[in-house]
Design a protein around this motif. Structure first.
Motif, PDB file in Angstrom:
ATOM      1  N   ILE A   1       0.779  -8.207  22.345  1.00  0.00           N
ATOM      2  CA  ILE A   1       0.504  -8.222  20.913  1.00  0.00           C
ATOM      3  C   ILE A   1       0.789  -9.590  20.309  1.00  0.00           C
ATOM      4  N   GLN A   2       0.706 -10.625  21.131  1.00  0.00           N
ATOM      5  CA  GLN A   2       1.080 -11.946  20.661  1.00  0.00           C
ATOM      6  C   GLN A   2       0.072 -12.538  19.682  1.00  0.00           C
ATOM      7  N   ASN A   3      -1.132 -11.998  19.592  1.00  0.00           N
ATOM      8  CA  ASN A   3      -2.137 -12.557  18.713  1.00  0.00           C
ATOM      9  C   ASN A   3      -2.335 -11.756  17.437  1.00  0.00           C
ATOM     10  N   GLU A   4      -1.280 -11.168  16.939  1.00  0.00           N
ATOM     11  CA  GLU A   4      -1.392 -10.276  15.801  1.00  0.00           C
ATOM     12  C   GLU A   4      -0.969 -10.939  14.492  1.00  0.00           C
ATOM     13  N   ASP A   5      -0.696 -12.243  14.478  1.00  0.00           N
ATOM     14  CA  ASP A   5      -0.098 -12.900  13.326  1.00  0.00           C
ATOM     15  C   ASP A   5      -0.859 -12.666  12.032  1.00  0.00           C
ATOM     16  N   ASN A   6      -2.184 -12.690  12.096  1.00  0.00           N
ATOM     17  CA  ASN A   6      -2.971 -12.500  10.874  1.00  0.00           C
ATOM     18  C   ASN A   6      -2.763 -11.116  10.288  1.00  0.00           C
ATOM     19  N   PHE A   7      -2.496 -10.145  11.147  1.00  0.00           N
ATOM     20  CA  PHE A   7      -2.271  -8.790  10.668  1.00  0.00           C
ATOM     21  C   PHE A   7      -0.857  -8.639  10.125  1.00  0.00           C
ATOM     22  N   LEU A   8       0.114  -9.257  10.808  1.00  0.00           N
ATOM     23  CA  LEU A   8       1.499  -9.101  10.420  1.00  0.00           C
ATOM     24  C   LEU A   8       1.823  -9.781   9.102  1.00  0.00           C
ATOM     25  N   SER A   9       0.947 -10.671   8.641  1.00  0.00           N
ATOM     26  CA  SER A   9       1.221 -11.351   7.381  1.00  0.00           C
ATOM     27  C   SER A   9       1.035 -10.412   6.196  1.00  0.00           C
ATOM     28  N   LYS A  10       0.385  -9.276   6.419  1.00  0.00           N
ATOM     29  CA  LYS A  10       0.113  -8.339   5.334  1.00  0.00           C
ATOM     30  C   LYS A  10       1.214  -7.285   5.235  1.00  0.00           C
ATOM     31  N   THR A  11       2.460  -7.744   5.138  1.00  0.00           N
ATOM     32  CA  THR A  11       3.564  -6.802   5.154  1.00  0.00           C
ATOM     33  C   THR A  11       3.977  -6.326   3.777  1.00  0.00           C
ATOM     34  N   GLY A  12       4.008  -7.224   2.793  1.00  0.00           N
ATOM     35  CA  GLY A  12       4.387  -6.839   1.446  1.00  0.00           C
ATOM     36  C   GLY A  12       5.796  -6.308   1.398  1.00  0.00           C
ATOM     37  N   PRO A  13       6.044  -5.338   0.527  1.00  0.00           N
ATOM     38  CA  PRO A  13       7.405  -4.825   0.327  1.00  0.00           C
ATOM     39  C   PRO A  13       7.945  -4.022   1.500  1.00  0.00           C
ATOM     40  N   ASP A  14       7.072  -3.641   2.428  1.00  0.00           N
ATOM     41  CA  ASP A  14       7.510  -2.821   3.559  1.00  0.00           C
ATOM     42  C   ASP A  14       7.836  -3.649   4.795  1.00  0.00           C
ATOM     43  N   GLU A  15       8.018  -4.948   4.610  1.00  0.00           N
ATOM     44  CA  GLU A  15       8.229  -5.833   5.755  1.00  0.00           C
ATOM     45  C   GLU A  15       9.388  -5.389   6.638  1.00  0.00           C
ATOM     46  N   LYS A  16      10.495  -4.942   6.041  1.00  0.00           N
ATOM     47  CA  LYS A  16      11.661  -4.555   6.820  1.00  0.00           C
ATOM     48  C   LYS A  16      11.410  -3.330   7.695  1.00  0.00           C
ATOM     49  N   LEU A  17      10.426  -2.527   7.303  1.00  0.00           N
ATOM     50  CA  LEU A  17      10.100  -1.351   8.103  1.00  0.00           C
ATOM     51  C   LEU A  17       9.626  -1.749   9.495  1.00  0.00           C
ATOM     52  N   TYR A  18       9.084  -2.944   9.610  1.00  0.00           N
ATOM     53  CA  TYR A  18       8.455  -3.353  10.862  1.00  0.00           C
ATOM     54  C   TYR A  18       9.199  -4.458  11.588  1.00  0.00           C
ATOM     55  N   GLU A  19      10.461  -4.638  11.247  1.00  0.00           N
ATOM     56  CA  GLU A  19      11.293  -5.561  12.000  1.00  0.00           C
ATOM     57  C   GLU A  19      11.580  -4.964  13.379  1.00  0.00           C
ATOM     58  N   LYS A  20      11.632  -5.819  14.378  1.00  0.00           N
ATOM     59  CA  LYS A  20      11.902  -5.339  15.732  1.00  0.00           C
ATOM     60  C   LYS A  20      13.217  -4.560  15.787  1.00  0.00           C
ATOM     61  N   GLY A  21      13.155  -3.409  16.437  1.00  0.00           N
ATOM     62  CA  GLY A  21      14.359  -2.614  16.635  1.00  0.00           C
ATOM     63  C   GLY A  21      14.839  -1.844  15.425  1.00  0.00           C
ATOM     64  N   SER A  22      14.084  -1.899  14.332  1.00  0.00           N
ATOM     65  CA  SER A  22      14.560  -1.263  13.098  1.00  0.00           C
ATOM     66  C   SER A  22      14.598   0.260  13.204  1.00  0.00           C
TER      67      SER A  22
ATOM     68  N   ALA B   1       8.791   7.624   8.515  1.00  0.00           N
ATOM     69  CA  ALA B   1       8.752   6.652   7.425  1.00  0.00           C
ATOM     70  C   ALA B   1       7.756   5.531   7.709  1.00  0.00           C
ATOM     71  N   ARG B   2       7.297   5.436   8.950  1.00  0.00           N
ATOM     72  CA  ARG B   2       6.350   4.398   9.348  1.00  0.00           C
ATOM     73  C   ARG B   2       4.991   4.982   9.706  1.00  0.00           C
ATOM     74  N   ASN B   3       4.657   6.080   9.067  1.00  0.00           N
ATOM     75  CA  ASN B   3       3.324   6.680   9.174  1.00  0.00           C
ATOM     76  C   ASN B   3       3.039   7.333  10.526  1.00  0.00           C
ATOM     77  N   ILE B   4       4.081   7.648  11.272  1.00  0.00           N
ATOM     78  CA  ILE B   4       3.897   8.401  12.511  1.00  0.00           C
ATOM     79  C   ILE B   4       3.861   9.881  12.163  1.00  0.00           C
ATOM     80  N   SER B   5       2.920  10.600  12.748  1.00  0.00           N
ATOM     81  CA  SER B   5       2.760  12.020  12.438  1.00  0.00           C
ATOM     82  C   SER B   5       3.461  12.943  13.418  1.00  0.00           C
ATOM     83  N   MET B   6       3.682  12.444  14.643  1.00  0.00           N
ATOM     84  CA  MET B   6       4.190  13.339  15.675  1.00  0.00           C
ATOM     85  C   MET B   6       4.929  12.584  16.764  1.00  0.00           C
TER      86      MET B   6
END
Length: 303
Positions: free
Chosen positions: A6-27, A258-263
């Protein structure tokens, strides 16, 4: 999945907004650990590891309160496994894990050694199992736990335009084939795929696009071990149905939901010593499912 998938995802990861902490590694693991610490309170100080098994396929623990949990053993992510002196660095407490404080295993979550992280995750699963066993109605307003492994029971597969499978989840891929669901596979070790599956393999550069445009994403729980899960989730379309599958992710699900996982499709240990006996002899899921453990689905309740 390794980080480089997933090393080429930078353009997608920039769209974090207020939920950025939700997607920190190991969170997810960090939040779940803190939730368990809060739930157990002072009693956590009295819990220790009674037994630890690091098998070829799965790592398992049994706690001093009798609860047990397992986690995938990340053998391929241990370069030290080819050299005895280096292997000692990967697991320096070998032979001295019995009696270790459960609270001390939490330190392993922040370390890079894969085996240590597997022990810590198995411990989180064991602590969660103890809560569920003690209170069958636990979390009933937020989620339900049902025995079984039919992850597609509530999904109309005919409406799925594209599914992405993260990890060589062979039974899942087989079901998608049978239902003629268009699918792609993201897997580090291409050797695990059959020849007829190779045309559906996702390379590194295409991974962010494929995940972000899928309406069904099924992710191996092993992504918890190498800290790639949050980054993958951040790529997912908000409207996608996301499933985490495997024994590794059988723990309190609040942080997943909390991260949009359903199951979560996981595994509850019902015979701790029996399953650890299987693991120590090199057993895999085929040797313990339906005997010393049960496949379960932890499903988020609909609003």
């Amino acid at each position: 999945m390794k980080d480089n998938i997933i090393q080429n995802e930078d353009n997608f990861l920039s769209k974090t907004g207020p939920d950025e902490k939700l997607y920190e590694k190991g969170s997810i693991l960090e939040e779940t650990k803190n939730r368990l610490i809060s739930r157990y309170g002072d009693s956590l100080a009295n819990l220790t590891l009674e037994r630890v098994v690091i098998g070829i396929f799965y790592t398992g623990v049994k706690l001093s309160n009798g609860a047990s949990g397992i986690c995938f053993t990340p053998i391929k992510e241990i370069p030290e496994s080819v050299c005895c002196p280096s292997s000692a660095k990967a697991m320096p407490r070998a032979g001295r894990l019995k009696g270790m404080s459960v609270a001390d295993t939490f330190d392993y979550l922040s370390q890079q050694a894969p085996i240590k992280r597997a022990i810590a995750i198995a411990t989180l699963n064991a602590l969660s199992e103890d809560i569920w066993s003690s209170n069958p109605k636990e979390g009933s307003e937020l989620y339900s736990i049902v025995e079984g492994d039919d992850i597609f029971a509530d999904i109309n597969l005919e409406t799925i335009k594209k599914a992405v499978v993260v990890g060589a989840l062979i039974p899942v891929i087989k079901q998608l084939k049978e239902h003629k669901v268009p699918y792609r596979i993201a897997e580090l070790d291409i050797r695990t795929l059959k020849s007829e599956e190779l045309p559906f393999f996702v390379n590194q550069s295409d991974f962010p696009h494929e995940v972000s445009t899928a309406d069904l994403v099924i992710i191996s729980g092993t992504t918890l071990i190498n800290d790639t899960l949050e980054s993958i989730l951040q790529l997912c379309n908000p409207d996608a149905y996301v499933i985490i599958i495997g024994p590794t992710a059988t723990m309190l699900p609040e942080s997943f939901f909390a991260r949009n996982i359903s199951m979560l499709a996981g595994n509850r240990v019902v015979e701790p010593d029996e399953i650890l006996d299987v693991l120590v002899e090199g057993g895999s899921g085929y040797h313990f499912y339906g005997q010393s453990s049960l496949k379960v689905i932890i499903k988020k309740q609909k609003n």
